[in-house]
Write an enzyme that holds these catalytic residues in place. Sequence first.
Site, PDB file in Angstrom:
ATOM      1  N   HIS A  72       0.776  -1.246   0.000  1.00  0.00           N
ATOM      2  CA  HIS A  72       0.000   0.000   0.000  1.00  0.00           C
ATOM      3  C   HIS A  72       0.807   1.295   0.000  1.00  0.00           C
ATOM      4  O   HIS A  72       0.286   2.338  -0.361  1.00  0.00           O
ATOM      5  CB  HIS A  72      -0.957   0.074   1.200  1.00  0.00           C
ATOM      6  CG  HIS A  72      -1.783  -1.146   1.440  1.00  0.00           C
ATOM      7  ND1 HIS A  72      -2.547  -1.730   0.451  1.00  0.00           N
ATOM      8  CD2 HIS A  72      -1.959  -1.897   2.550  1.00  0.00           C
ATOM      9  CE1 HIS A  72      -3.181  -2.787   0.967  1.00  0.00           C
ATOM     10  NE2 HIS A  72      -2.830  -2.911   2.234  1.00  0.00           N
ATOM     11  N   ASP A 309       3.503  -8.258   1.059  1.00  0.00           N
ATOM     12  CA  ASP A 309       4.035  -9.060   2.158  1.00  0.00           C
ATOM     13  C   ASP A 309       3.178 -10.279   2.492  1.00  0.00           C
ATOM     14  O   ASP A 309       3.700 -11.389   2.670  1.00  0.00           O
ATOM     15  CB  ASP A 309       4.289  -8.200   3.392  1.00  0.00           C
ATOM     16  CG  ASP A 309       3.105  -7.325   3.792  1.00  0.00           C
ATOM     17  OD1 ASP A 309       2.026  -7.422   3.168  1.00  0.00           O
ATOM     18  OD2 ASP A 309       3.260  -6.529   4.737  1.00  0.00           O
TER      19      ASP A 309
END
Length: 542
Positions: A72, A309
């Site tokens: 993000h 991730d």
Amino acid sequence: MTLVAGVDSSTQSCKVVIRDAVTGALVRSGRAAHPDGTEVDPQVWWDALNSALLDAGGLENVAAISIAAQQHGMVVLDRAGQVIRPALLWNDTRSAPAATALIAEVGAGEYARRTGVVPVASFTATKLRWLRDAEPANAARVAAVALPHDWLTWRLLGYGPTATSPLGPNLTALTTDRSDASGTGYWSPLTGEYDLDLFERALGHAAILPRVLGPGDSAGTTVSLTVAPVAPVAPVAPVANAGGAASAAAAAAAAAAAAAAAANVAGPNQFDGDFDESGCETTENAPFAAKSPSNSIPAGIAVGAGAGDNAGAALGLGAADGDVIVSIGTSGTVFAVTDHPVADSTGTVAGFADAGGLFLPLVATLNAARVLDAVCGLLGVDHDELGRLALEARPGAHGLVLQPYFEGERTPNLPDATASLFGLTLASATRPGLARAAIEGLLCGLADGLDAVRAQGVEVRRILLIGGAAQNPAVRTIAAEVFDARVVVPTPGEYVADGAAAQAAWTLTGHRPVWPVSLAAEPESDFRPVIRAQYVAHRTQP
């Protein structure tokens, strides 16, 4: 032995693992710290990557590398490839009003239909909208938008204003992968394309976006780089939000600059065109502040697509359809690997893509391991003793229920909530009772996330329990009482970096590797409905 490297550039640090491409055996590893804060100059990620690589013994004899990183984060670049301002990280919440504005304009259901997600403060789209509103002069300079792992991959390939390669700041060389792109709020795993209308609603004008690569695709190969730190980027002060003529003039100037930027950029999805660099500043001969003793990144190493991730962790764990990963760290996450996309109009489940060609519906909670930290402090014990106390109490803790919203909550969406303790009686008001209620409350919050994932049609056959708190025997035991599915606890490891290494091997061979994942524990299933029933009876609704 063919070696591959995987990188996890997380919020806190950069970890590197170097593994045998065939067996997955760990050969060596390294790490370097990242600074605290919710906005960071990307240069520190690059410096940390090079430090971690050196700590891991360098990349000599490494055939491929891939980078997974925090999702993000907003990295904005000008036409010369310079970072315009420090990157806003996923946990920077100043963009919450921007999320509300985007939902008001588009509608939650329509947004989910188009992208698989409903905007929240963490997503890149909301951070771009914040930039547009709070720093219009900076927004007007944006020629390209990247995510953390996109920017690091771009640098590995020799691009960027401080690269020694003659390639220059070619912004069209930016790449990403489907898992990370799905966390932006303007790329859809449902269609496999950018939604350019939503992107321009966020930033206000067109810009170059990274080309989205598939599983096993190559972003290119490294060039030989001698790396040294440069001065950090100084934030540009936002235009004052004063009224009257000054405000109007600033707005007009920002609008004109935005129009000029839009006219000078080929467009957000111009992957096959050439970016016009005629107006870019040349930096290929710019001197470094210092020189490292040797090249830390040799030329010719294949570079994989990279990953977000959570998707990297799923790949590192070898998760497949029917697997759900429950991670108990500072925050909690529940995410599944599934063969169908998800579009939840409530926004509870984010419909992300995974790094292996499937999908990764995900639920996040704010309150996870810190719940146990807080109760350890109250009881004056460490985590081991907390676990021993908890197992002295029976399941359900004699009716004692901890609703663990210590810092508000994201799922359910209760940003102003506080923690509450219910069911205090003479029988339940004990140290073992409070210890068990803490662990049960933490796990019940995650079980709510599991229910939300199931409600999207995801089959749950196995739960992989990871994160620091998963190493506590009491947490494992009580998890097998709270979750109504088989629970396994993988051996602690750097699974995000491992997933990136697996992707590097995939890039090298064209086949996804199958590496063994050892288990630290498999607690016996002992589902106790009373725990969830008590929790649900007291659960606060948004």
